[in-house]
Design a protein around this motif. Sequence first.
Motif, PDB file in Angstrom:
ATOM      1  N   CYS A   7       0.832  -1.198   0.000  1.00  0.00           N
ATOM      2  CA  CYS A   7       0.000   0.000   0.000  1.00  0.00           C
ATOM      3  C   CYS A   7       0.875   1.259   0.000  1.00  0.00           C
ATOM      4  N   GLU A  10       2.504   1.757  -3.334  1.00  0.00           N
ATOM      5  CA  GLU A  10       1.510   2.265  -4.285  1.00  0.00           C
ATOM      6  C   GLU A  10       1.306   3.768  -4.083  1.00  0.00           C
ATOM      7  N   MET A 123      -6.994   2.896  -1.725  1.00  0.00           N
ATOM      8  CA  MET A 123      -5.972   2.109  -1.006  1.00  0.00           C
ATOM      9  C   MET A 123      -6.459   1.758   0.391  1.00  0.00           C
ATOM     10  N   ARG A 126      -8.803  -1.189   0.341  1.00  0.00           N
ATOM     11  CA  ARG A 126      -8.198  -2.480  -0.003  1.00  0.00           C
ATOM     12  C   ARG A 126      -7.166  -2.963   0.998  1.00  0.00           C
ATOM     13  N   LEU A 127      -6.700  -2.080   1.867  1.00  0.00           N
ATOM     14  CA  LEU A 127      -5.623  -2.417   2.786  1.00  0.00           C
ATOM     15  C   LEU A 127      -6.010  -3.555   3.718  1.00  0.00           C
TER      16      LEU A 127
END
Length: 130
Positions: A7, A10, A123, A126-127
């Motif tokens: 993460c 990204e 993010m 989805r983490l």
Amino acid sequence: MPGIDECLLEAMRLPGARGAALVDWTSGLALGTVGESPGGDHETTAAEAAELARLAAEHGAFASADDPGGERPPVEDLIVSNRDSYHLLRFVDTSFDSSVFLHLWLARSDGNLALARIRMGEMAQRLVLG
């Protein structure tokens, strides 16, 4: 689903990203960091950003009308701007206590705050923690 390291990496691919961290706002500890840190010290930056996040998260003035019980932090994100950069703090909704946030340090000259805010929200969803 990405973990902490993925993460943060990204986040560093966002235009203008200078540094990123995942911080626990209750303790002020950085759970992961990447890139530069304002002032050169990731732990100090995490502790100082946590104070700001805690202030927003613990005060009812920022509470959402659709979350009256306060099950989640009352804000999605905080944006702090100065002459040369932005700091974006994005709260992460977790299955345990939702006491973490992503902190992105973004150069104002080549960063895109709107894009960063959208991507940081994605993010955070989805983490995977734990």
